[in-house]
Design a protein around this motif. Sequence first.
Motif, short mmCIF file in Angstrom:
data_model
loop_
_atom_site.label_atom_id
_atom_site.label_comp_id
_atom_site.label_asym_id
_atom_site.label_seq_id
_atom_site.Cartn_x
_atom_site.Cartn_y
_atom_site.Cartn_z
N LEU A 160 0.82 -1.22 0.00
CA LEU A 160 0.00 0.00 0.00
C LEU A 160 0.85 1.26 0.00
CD1 LEU A 160 -2.94 -0.97 2.37
CD2 LEU A 160 -3.01 -0.54 -0.10
N ALA A 161 1.97 1.21 0.71
CA ALA A 161 2.82 2.39 0.85
C ALA A 161 3.40 2.84 -0.49
CB ALA A 161 3.95 2.10 1.83
N THR A 162 3.63 1.89 -1.37
CA THR A 162 4.28 2.22 -2.65
C THR A 162 3.33 2.87 -3.65
OG1 THR A 162 3.75 0.14 -3.74
CG2 THR A 162 5.71 0.16 -2.34
N LEU A 163 2.05 2.89 -3.35
CA LEU A 163 1.09 3.45 -4.30
C LEU A 163 1.07 4.97 -4.25
CD1 LEU A 163 -1.85 0.95 -3.73
CD2 LEU A 163 -0.35 1.06 -5.72
N LEU B 247 -8.42 -0.78 -0.77
CA LEU B 247 -7.92 0.55 -1.08
C LEU B 247 -8.80 1.64 -0.46
CD1 LEU B 247 -6.93 -0.08 -4.81
CD2 LEU B 247 -5.37 0.35 -2.89
N LYS B 248 -10.11 1.45 -0.61
CA LYS B 248 -11.03 2.45 -0.06
C LYS B 248 -10.93 2.53 1.46
CE LYS B 248 -14.71 3.14 -3.43
NZ LYS B 248 -16.10 2.82 -3.85
N SER B 249 -10.70 1.37 2.08
CA SER B 249 -10.65 1.33 3.54
C SER B 249 -9.52 2.19 4.10
CB SER B 249 -10.50 -0.12 4.03
OG SER B 249 -9.16 -0.55 3.80
N ILE B 250 -8.49 2.43 3.30
CA ILE B 250 -7.43 3.30 3.81
C ILE B 250 -7.46 4.66 3.11
CG2 ILE B 250 -5.89 1.41 4.47
CD1 ILE B 250 -4.28 2.53 1.81
N GLY B 251 -8.61 4.96 2.51
CA GLY B 251 -8.81 6.33 2.02
C GLY B 251 -8.30 6.62 0.63
N ILE B 252 -7.89 5.58 -0.11
CA ILE B 252 -7.48 5.81 -1.49
C ILE B 252 -8.70 5.76 -2.40
CG2 ILE B 252 -6.17 4.85 -3.44
CD1 ILE B 252 -4.06 3.93 -1.51
N LYS B 253 -8.77 6.70 -3.32
CA LYS B 253 -9.88 6.71 -4.26
C LYS B 253 -9.68 5.58 -5.27
CE LYS B 253 -12.57 9.91 -7.09
NZ LYS B 253 -12.46 11.02 -8.06
N ALA B 254 -10.60 4.66 -5.28
CA ALA B 254 -10.40 3.48 -6.13
C ALA B 254 -11.72 3.03 -6.75
CB ALA B 254 -9.81 2.33 -5.32
N SER B 255 -11.59 2.43 -7.92
CA SER B 255 -12.74 1.77 -8.55
C SER B 255 -12.23 0.59 -9.36
CB SER B 255 -13.51 2.74 -9.42
OG SER B 255 -12.64 3.39 -10.32
#
Lengths: 227, 227
Positions: free
Chosen positions: B167-170, B195-203
């Motif tokens: 996750l950190a590398t994204l 991804l969403k659970s840690i606040g990244i905008k994802a689909s």
Amino acid sequence: MTNLERIWKDQLYQEFARIGKCLSSPKRLELIDLLAQGPKSVDQLSKITGMSVANVSQHLQTLHESRLVRFNKKGNYVIYEIAERSVADFMVSLHRLSEKQLVEVQRLKTEILQHHASMEPIALEELMVLMEKGEVLLLDVRPEDEYIMGHIPGAISIPIEQLEKHLATLPVNKEIVAYCRGPYCLMSARAVEILKSIGIKASRIEEGVHEWKRYVEHSNISPKEIL
Amino acid sequence: MTNLERIWKDQLYQEFARIGKCLSSPKRLELIDLLAQGPKSVDQLSKITGMSVANVSQHLQTLHESRLVRFNKKGNYVIYEIAERSVADFMVSLHRLSEKQLVEVQRLKTEILQHHASMEPIALEELMVLMEKGEVLLLDVRPEDEYIMGHIPGAISIPIEQLEKHLATLPVNKEIVAYCRGPYCLMSARAVEILKSIGIKASRIEEGVHEWKRYVEHSNISPKEIL
DNA sequence: CAACTATTCAATTGTTTTATTGAATATTTC
DNA sequence: GAAATATTCAATAAAACAATTGAATAGTTG
């Protein structure tokens, strides 16, 4: 994978397999191919295929359960047809895959060509060129109702049974190219035999209407309206 | 129709039905779908699907008899793969036809989306636009070997099991779009959840590699090389 | 409305298919 | 070369399927 996911996938693939089951019986495949050419009643199909009426009816019900065909009642008859154009397209895909993968299909195709001497088909591409030049008359030898349902643009309709009667009406100066239901239908081969026997220069393509549609759509040639 | 012709047709349709028979079992369809993503050993397939090894082996032999798959022996393992790209294409056709004709498939698809809240996929077309602009990072969450076998151009590979570690590398500034094996694989949905659970905008898109290929080939967009 | 026709239904038969089990084979590793 | 592993083979039992038959239904024609 969670347990719920497994159940979901099983149900999903169960559904896909319903379509597959329809394709697992030779008789059913033949019925779909025939219906792809145009709507037909149960006993028409029975007569064409030589199956019993009850047997045809049963197969048609299987196909209907998977929504590959639909029907309307017309008086005493029940007229079945394919549910969607995509069903016919799918059958073309199946035939192509079978020809590609199964040597036996290739063998059977060449075998029958040896019975009908010099019946080697010409390529669709070649036909297109000849038609552009106006050097050729394209002949649809299927029953007339199938022609009316859809045919290759520029083709004229003379069903195979009426061909011998109509020989006089054909132009003598043009070469004739015949086609029928597709690669596994022999009506066009018979037509060529008849034509050649009276000295008319004739050949055939092995493609039918659906194979032709696929061809124009994949080769980006202007997809002319189907008359 | 002559008697000989009838025999010939029966043999021919018998052959077509051999391919059909392969598609009549849910388990076999699942195996083909998995192999379409890349070669796999018998016990890999057994583990993924939850079937017994003997059962998988038997199904694979049926598929092999119809030449839909082939295999190589690698040491102790037997590695199966689809015989041709056209087999994968054909499966895409089957899935499309099933979705079109069978309401039950449509129902099952929406059902699972309700379990994974707000997992509605975005359209492939939409993704293309976003990628042109460079606003999006495309993520292939399948096992790495499947990514290596072929992937959507521009995608990077992070298998779903390793996603939480990486996750950190994204990049934080980009939206992420995930994809996996195709419309009936839920790995991309799981990825979006993570991804969403840690606040990244994802689909996600629901298409896999084969559906993507079909898309570019039918829309005449420059068919970029697959890396 | 009676005779006729096209189609479907229901029951039966024999055949195929599927999953399961345990044994057999082949390859690798120690 | 013995133990371990991956796969296939063979035999079985349960389930699904296909073709056949004769009866039932529904619509049509005289």
